[in-house]
Every structure is written in C-alpha cells, then in structure tokens.
Design an enzyme around this catalytic site. Structure first.
Site, PDB file in Angstrom:
ATOM      1  N   HIS A 220      41.096  89.354 102.746  1.00 51.22           N
ATOM      2  CA  HIS A 220      40.139  89.309 101.644  1.00 51.22           C
ATOM      3  C   HIS A 220      39.500  90.669 101.370  1.00 51.22           C
ATOM      4  O   HIS A 220      38.809  90.845 100.355  1.00 51.22           O
ATOM      5  CB  HIS A 220      39.052  88.274 101.949  1.00 51.22           C
TER       6      HIS A 220
ATOM      7  N   ASP B 202      41.749  89.744  96.283  1.00 51.51           N
ATOM      8  CA  ASP B 202      40.714  88.867  95.747  1.00 51.51           C
ATOM      9  C   ASP B 202      41.221  87.435  95.659  1.00 51.51           C
ATOM     10  O   ASP B 202      42.436  87.178  95.584  1.00 51.51           O
ATOM     11  CB  ASP B 202      40.285  89.353  94.359  1.00 51.51           C
TER      12      ASP B 202
END
Length: 419
Positions: free
Chosen positions: A390, A394
């Site tokens: 992450h 995204d």
C-alpha cells in the site's frame, strides 16, 4: 599425523554467516577428500560443504540450527596430508576430552537449560540494582532459560562480574515462588521443536515482509466456467505435452496486464525510496515441499506459451521438492502467484514476497449457483486474493488490476488477443 581445520568457506553474495542445515559426519568417522561433510543455508540457498582432506574426523562445530560466521572452524580432521590453502594447522585435541568446546565464532545459543534443584546456599546479589536503562548482562543460555520460564531479566540482580546474571541467580528466582501460592509459571511444554533450516528462513522472511509492508488485500469472485472448458479441451488434445493447470493461464494474464499495469511488476526499494519496474515478467510460483514453502522463479514468462509455461513450472516444482533447485532458480522474481490447490479456502490474505509489490493468491474452485438474470445456473466459481504494497499501490489501482484479471479469466480469449 596432524590435525587440520576445515573452515566455513565464503559462499558468495556478501554472506557473512550461514546456518548449519545438515551435518553428515561425526567424530570418529573417516572421510575422503571431496566427500560431503555438511550443508549450510544462507538467505538464498543451501550450499554443500566438502572435505579438503582425507582422514579421521576428530571434532565437529555445533549442531544443526547453529549459525557460523564465514571463516569459523567447521570441523577438524586428523590426516597425513599437507595443509590445504583453505585450512589452518590446529593442535590436536587432548585424548581425554569428552566433549570439545564450541567454536568461538559460533553465534547461536544452545538449547535452554532446565531449572534444577537449588543448592544448599545461594549467592546474594553482589552488585546494587541495575540502573534504569542499563544493559542486561547474561549468556545466551541464561536468556533462553529466562524466556522459557517467563522471567524478565531486567528485574533480576546479577551476582557475577559487572552485574552479570548467572545460573545461580536464576535458580534463586525460580526458588522464590512459594509452594503455597498458585504457580503462575508458564505450563511446561510437552514437546519443544527447534525452528531451524528452511523453516527458520521462512519465518524470518515472513516476519520481515509483514512488519515492513503495509498490505492491502482485494478478494474477487470469478466465473471460470469458460476457462475450465478451454483448459479441458486443450488438455484432451495435448499429446505428449504437459497437462495444463490454472497456473499457466494466470501467468499469461499477468503478462498481458503488465502493459496496462507496469507498477505491479516491480520491486520497492524502501531503503533507497525507489520503485524498480521490469519489462520482463519473472513469475515466482510458490511451491510446497516437505521442508516448507519455496518460491522458484519462472523466468521470462512473456516469451512462453501455455505448454512451455506448464513444463517449466513442473520442472521447477520437482527440483524444489527434490532439494536440487539452483540458487539462480530461487531469486529474481518480479511478481508471485501462490495457490493451495483443492485445499484452498474461500479467501486468503497472501503475504507479499518482498521486495515485490504484489502477489496473486488462487483459492479453491467450486460449483456454485449463479444468477444469470432470469434463473440460477450452476457455474464453476473461484475467488482470487491479491495483496499489494500500500506504500506504492493505491486501493483504486489494486481494485482495477484485480477487475481486469477477472475480465480476462472470465473471457479467456482476451488473454490471447493483443491490442
């Protein structure tokens, strides 16, 4: 007759220490030059060590699971041969030695000692309480025993030099529990299994990946009825070519998607703060073996057709299970596929194979009722679980990537149509 020392050789790639994965000789054994005597495991592979002398083994360093520094003594051999370039003269051990001392470069601690009955007198603490924040001085065996007994060494005063904690100090703590009070010590285990070899390497890599990478996992349901029909037809006409599983189709889909999502076929160098993208797709294929999970690398998946991919996956899996995979076959993957096959669950949360940024998990296939707009019909359904780093991927991009995998697998012609 002289005693020669065989030292742990430099196994390359900047490795400074290695774990003893196998010891094939013991004191008293006779070996010939070039006979295998031990195997050590690094972060990359298992390396076999051979003898540079012929003679009788008189000393072996440590035990399986211990860690040795490069250049540390590995074993000693009594021989008439002249000194080899990689060994040093070493005085012969005394005849009455029952158990030779551990090599000074041995890093790993021995197994924890069990609490024993208290002696008649206990030494009192010879030093004042340890200052706040001061380091705890204790040998590895004492630390291991304290861990096993649930003792916080920061609360123990040491009677040794400079406040070092001794076995007697620990004995006094164990004996301090009143027999009338409830025993709050941890229950003794029925069995203790030392984590060594590949299992320890897996534990280290998984812990590092899970602690350093903030994972986001996307799970999607896929109708693979048409894909299974195509796979069955190709297998029926394959001739002497290898049988196709789901993995070659997934690999082909990843190859196609690399053009639209180059950020997924990449490494994240968090120390340098840089993302390295790759044009070639080197797919890691997680493979279960008797000793643990290994990830061999299917190189240049973009250059292979389905049957060539199936053949190479089969070859790599067999090499891993036989313990014959080469170091270069276990490194360099750019994205990984993991599957539990028919044992898989409805969904999983795969851990990324660091430094990669994405991993695709395949779950169990099952026939389920599917609403086609007018009625329920039986369809072959399968969930995929994809995890992403992450820090660089995204949630929107992750969901879009998984959605495009779904489209390709549900309409398999899209895998093979360019443009």
């Amino acid at each position: 007759m002289a005693t020669r020392t065989i030292k742990l050789p430099d196994v390359g790639e900047g490795v400074t220490e290695a774990e003893l994965a196998e010891i094939q000789v013991k004191p008293g054994d006779h070996v010939q030059e070039d006979d295998p005597v031990a195997a050590v495991m690094t972060d990359k592979a298992t390396v076999e060590i051979t003898s540079v002398y012929s003679g009788k083994v008189v000393w072996v360093a440590g035990e399986v699971g211990d860690t040795l520094a490069v250049g540390a003594p590995l074993l000693k051999i009594e021989t008439d041969q002249p000194e080899a370039d990689s060994a040093d003269d070493d005085p012969a051990p005394e005849a009455d030695t029952q158990a030779p001392a551990a090599a000074p470069d041995l890093v790993a601690a021995k197994a924890p000692e069990k609490p024993t009955a208290a002696p008649a007198a206990r030494p009192g603490p010879a030093t004042p309480p340890r200052p706040e924040g001061a380091a705890v001085l204790a040998a590895p065996a004492i630390r291991a025993r304290a861990r096993e007994g649930g003792i916080d060494l920061r609360q123990v005063r040491g009677s040794g030099p400079a406040g070092r904690i001794t076995q007697a100090d620990l004995d006094a703590v164990f004996d301090g529990w009143s027999p009338q009070a409830p025993d709050m010590r941890p229950t003794a285990p029925d069995e203790t299994i030392r984590v060594t070899g590949l299992r320890r390497k897996i534990a280290e890599r998984m812990s590092e990946a899970n602690s350093r990478i903030p994972h986001i996992t996307v799970v999607e349901e896929i109708d693979v009825t048409d894909l299974e029909t195509l796979r069955s037809k190709l297998n029926a006409e394959r001739g002497d070519r290898p049988k196709l599983t789901m993995l070659p189709f997934l690999t082909a889909a990843l190859v196609r998607l690399r053009e639209q999502h180059p950020e997924m076929n990449a490494h994240y160098d968090d120390d340098a703060g840089a993302v390295h993208r790759y044009g070639a797709v080197h797919a890691g294929i997680a493979t279960m073996t008797d000793t643990g999970l290994i990830v061999p690398v299917l190189r240049h998946a973009e250059r292979r057709d389905l049957f060539d991919t199936a053949a190479e996956i089969g070859r790599l899996a067999e090499a891993c299970r036989a313990g014959k995979a080469r170091r270069e076959e276990l490194t360099g993957s750019t994205i990984t596929i993991t599957s539990l096959g028919p044992l898989g669950a409805l969904a999983t949360t795969p851990i990324i194979n660091r430094p990669e940024v994405a991993i695709l998990g395949v779950n169990r296939m099952a026939t389920r009722p599917h609403w086609d707009g007018t009625r329920f019909v039986p369809r072959k359904m399968m969930n995929i679980s994809a995890s992403f780093d992450h820090r660089v991927i995204d949630g929107w991009d992750a969901a879009l990537f998984v959605n495009r995998i779904k489209s390709m697998l549900e309409t398999p012609a899209m895998i093979f149509v360019k443009g």
